[in-house]
Design an enzyme around this catalytic site. Sequence first.
Site, PDB file in Angstrom:
ATOM      1  N   GLU A   1      40.586  42.810  83.046  1.00  0.00           N
ATOM      2  CA  GLU A   1      41.865  43.183  82.424  1.00  0.00           C
ATOM      3  C   GLU A   1      42.011  42.679  80.988  1.00  0.00           C
ATOM      4  O   GLU A   1      43.116  42.425  80.505  1.00  0.00           O
ATOM      5  CB  GLU A   1      43.058  42.722  83.277  1.00  0.00           C
ATOM      6  CG  GLU A   1      43.144  43.380  84.651  1.00  0.00           C
ATOM      7  CD  GLU A   1      43.617  44.826  84.632  1.00  0.00           C
ATOM      8  OE1 GLU A   1      43.945  45.348  83.541  1.00  0.00           O
ATOM      9  OE2 GLU A   1      43.659  45.437  85.725  1.00  0.00           O
TER      10      GLU A   1
ATOM     11  N   HIS B   1      44.395  49.662  90.380  1.00  0.00           N
ATOM     12  CA  HIS B   1      44.126  48.266  90.016  1.00  0.00           C
ATOM     13  C   HIS B   1      45.109  47.310  90.699  1.00  0.00           C
ATOM     14  O   HIS B   1      44.883  46.088  90.676  1.00  0.00           O
ATOM     15  CB  HIS B   1      44.133  48.067  88.489  1.00  0.00           C
ATOM     16  CG  HIS B   1      45.484  47.976  87.859  1.00  0.00           C
ATOM     17  ND1 HIS B   1      45.708  47.293  86.671  1.00  0.00           N
ATOM     18  CD2 HIS B   1      46.693  48.488  88.216  1.00  0.00           C
ATOM     19  CE1 HIS B   1      46.991  47.379  86.348  1.00  0.00           C
ATOM     20  NE2 HIS B   1      47.598  48.100  87.258  1.00  0.00           N
TER      21      HIS B   1
ATOM     22  N   ASP C   1      45.516  38.143  83.194  1.00  0.00           N
ATOM     23  CA  ASP C   1      46.973  38.049  83.228  1.00  0.00           C
ATOM     24  C   ASP C   1      47.453  36.927  84.152  1.00  0.00           C
ATOM     25  O   ASP C   1      48.642  36.657  84.241  1.00  0.00           O
ATOM     26  CB  ASP C   1      47.639  39.383  83.563  1.00  0.00           C
ATOM     27  CG  ASP C   1      47.487  39.843  85.013  1.00  0.00           C
ATOM     28  OD1 ASP C   1      47.297  39.003  85.908  1.00  0.00           O
ATOM     29  OD2 ASP C   1      47.563  41.061  85.247  1.00  0.00           O
TER      30      ASP C   1
ATOM     31  N   HIS D   1      49.213  38.767  90.018  1.00  0.00           N
ATOM     32  CA  HIS D   1      49.569  39.759  91.022  1.00  0.00           C
ATOM     33  C   HIS D   1      48.731  39.573  92.284  1.00  0.00           C
ATOM     34  O   HIS D   1      47.647  38.988  92.237  1.00  0.00           O
ATOM     35  CB  HIS D   1      49.354  41.170  90.466  1.00  0.00           C
ATOM     36  CG  HIS D   1      50.027  41.407  89.148  1.00  0.00           C
ATOM     37  ND1 HIS D   1      49.399  41.143  87.938  1.00  0.00           N
ATOM     38  CD2 HIS D   1      51.268  41.855  88.847  1.00  0.00           C
ATOM     39  CE1 HIS D   1      50.236  41.424  86.944  1.00  0.00           C
ATOM     40  NE2 HIS D   1      51.363  41.857  87.467  1.00  0.00           N
TER      41      HIS D   1
ATOM     42  N   ASP E   1      47.627  42.243  94.119  1.00  0.00           N
ATOM     43  CA  ASP E   1      46.713  43.386  94.226  1.00  0.00           C
ATOM     44  C   ASP E   1      46.483  43.776  95.682  1.00  0.00           C
ATOM     45  O   ASP E   1      45.370  44.107  96.088  1.00  0.00           O
ATOM     46  CB  ASP E   1      45.394  43.090  93.517  1.00  0.00           C
ATOM     47  CG  ASP E   1      45.569  42.955  92.009  1.00  0.00           C
ATOM     48  OD1 ASP E   1      46.613  43.385  91.493  1.00  0.00           O
ATOM     49  OD2 ASP E   1      44.656  42.411  91.352  1.00  0.00           O
TER      50      ASP E   1
ATOM     51  N   ASP F   1      45.229  35.293  89.620  1.00  0.00           N
ATOM     52  CA  ASP F   1      45.915  36.499  89.162  1.00  0.00           C
ATOM     53  C   ASP F   1      47.426  36.307  89.249  1.00  0.00           C
ATOM     54  O   ASP F   1      47.917  35.617  90.146  1.00  0.00           O
ATOM     55  CB  ASP F   1      45.489  37.662  90.070  1.00  0.00           C
ATOM     56  CG  ASP F   1      45.733  39.037  89.480  1.00  0.00           C
ATOM     57  OD1 ASP F   1      46.670  39.190  88.678  1.00  0.00           O
ATOM     58  OD2 ASP F   1      44.998  39.970  89.854  1.00  0.00           O
TER      59      ASP F   1
ATOM     60  N   ASP G   1      41.660  37.549  86.828  1.00  0.00           N
ATOM     61  CA  ASP G   1      42.399  38.479  85.975  1.00  0.00           C
ATOM     62  C   ASP G   1      43.032  37.658  84.860  1.00  0.00           C
ATOM     63  O   ASP G   1      43.729  36.673  85.124  1.00  0.00           O
ATOM     64  CB  ASP G   1      43.474  39.177  86.824  1.00  0.00           C
ATOM     65  CG  ASP G   1      44.187  40.297  86.098  1.00  0.00           C
ATOM     66  OD1 ASP G   1      44.430  40.154  84.882  1.00  0.00           O
ATOM     67  OD2 ASP G   1      44.538  41.297  86.752  1.00  0.00           O
TER      68      ASP G   1
ATOM     69  N   HIS H   1      41.217  45.740  87.105  1.00  0.00           N
ATOM     70  CA  HIS H   1      40.890  44.981  88.310  1.00  0.00           C
ATOM     71  C   HIS H   1      40.460  45.867  89.475  1.00  0.00           C
ATOM     72  O   HIS H   1      40.012  45.348  90.503  1.00  0.00           O
ATOM     73  CB  HIS H   1      42.071  44.096  88.719  1.00  0.00           C
ATOM     74  CG  HIS H   1      41.637  42.783  89.301  1.00  0.00           C
ATOM     75  ND1 HIS H   1      42.466  41.684  89.373  1.00  0.00           N
ATOM     76  CD2 HIS H   1      40.462  42.378  89.830  1.00  0.00           C
ATOM     77  CE1 HIS H   1      41.812  40.665  89.925  1.00  0.00           C
ATOM     78  NE2 HIS H   1      40.604  41.068  90.218  1.00  0.00           N
TER      79      HIS H   1
END
Length: 300
Positions: A272, A140, A229, A125, A127, A123, A227, A100
């Site tokens: 990712e 990332h 994830d 996360h 980030d 996402d 992303d 990412h």
Amino acid sequence: MKQKISIIGVPMDLGQMRRGVDMGPSAVRYADLNERLKNLNYDVTDEGDIKTEIKERADLHAHTSLKNLEAVVKGNERLSTKVREVVEKGNFPLVIGGDHSIAIGTLAGLGKRANNLGVIWYDAHGDLNTLETSPSGNIHGMPLAVSLGIGHEKLTNIGGYMPKLKPENVVIIGARSLDDGEKELIRNKGIKVYTMHEIDRLGMTKVMEETISYLKKRTDQVHLSLDLDGLDPREAPGVGTPVVGGISYRESHLAMEMLAEAEFITSAEFVEINPILDDSNKTAEVAVALIGSLLGEKLL
């Protein structure tokens, strides 16, 4: 005229420490991305891959705790230039990662052409880390902060300007793993976040309705940074930082379908995807299916 899409591969694995995510663009192409888009009547150009440094050479002259800083900067500068060229031709940039950290270059290339760029950050996360808040030093985990003008100057100045985004033009969807520094930044900057709590409580339909309405009022272009994830690991196992309890496959398709109906996404990236950690290319196939929904694919 057919709408033109430019596919840009970015085999970057320098923003984190697990190997394999550099093979993400190849895995997505192998999952028939090109054919899927052509079947939707798009004019597709595959721009090939952005040149990136190999990990074994990237840290030879490191003078910072940010891992692979110089190589990440170089790769993202190249990506920024390519994205800007694609946008100037009137094409829709579809960027395939890679980790990412490549969002730094994508947003740098987009921001100069937009008066008020908006971003949907799909996402697990935020980030939103910096060198001071990051537990790992992995870049990332920093691209959204960098794009807001927060972080190391070599990262924030990619593309020759900063910031690329205003915090009020960002919506994070699917968050369920945030570091303390990220939580503080979200509160201080007033960034709009839909955690898994909100998705469970409101439902994905309401989350997307609110997101679309919110960004349509504020922005002239909207970028989707997805992303894999963000999805639950059962649906997308081939990611480097899986977090249980994520968005379902069907919820994600609904989100993409609603974005397609809103007709306001002007660029996108899917990142990712790690074939080494995957199950028979399942995650790349999920990515291609979601891209199809984002770009108008329907059952009937």
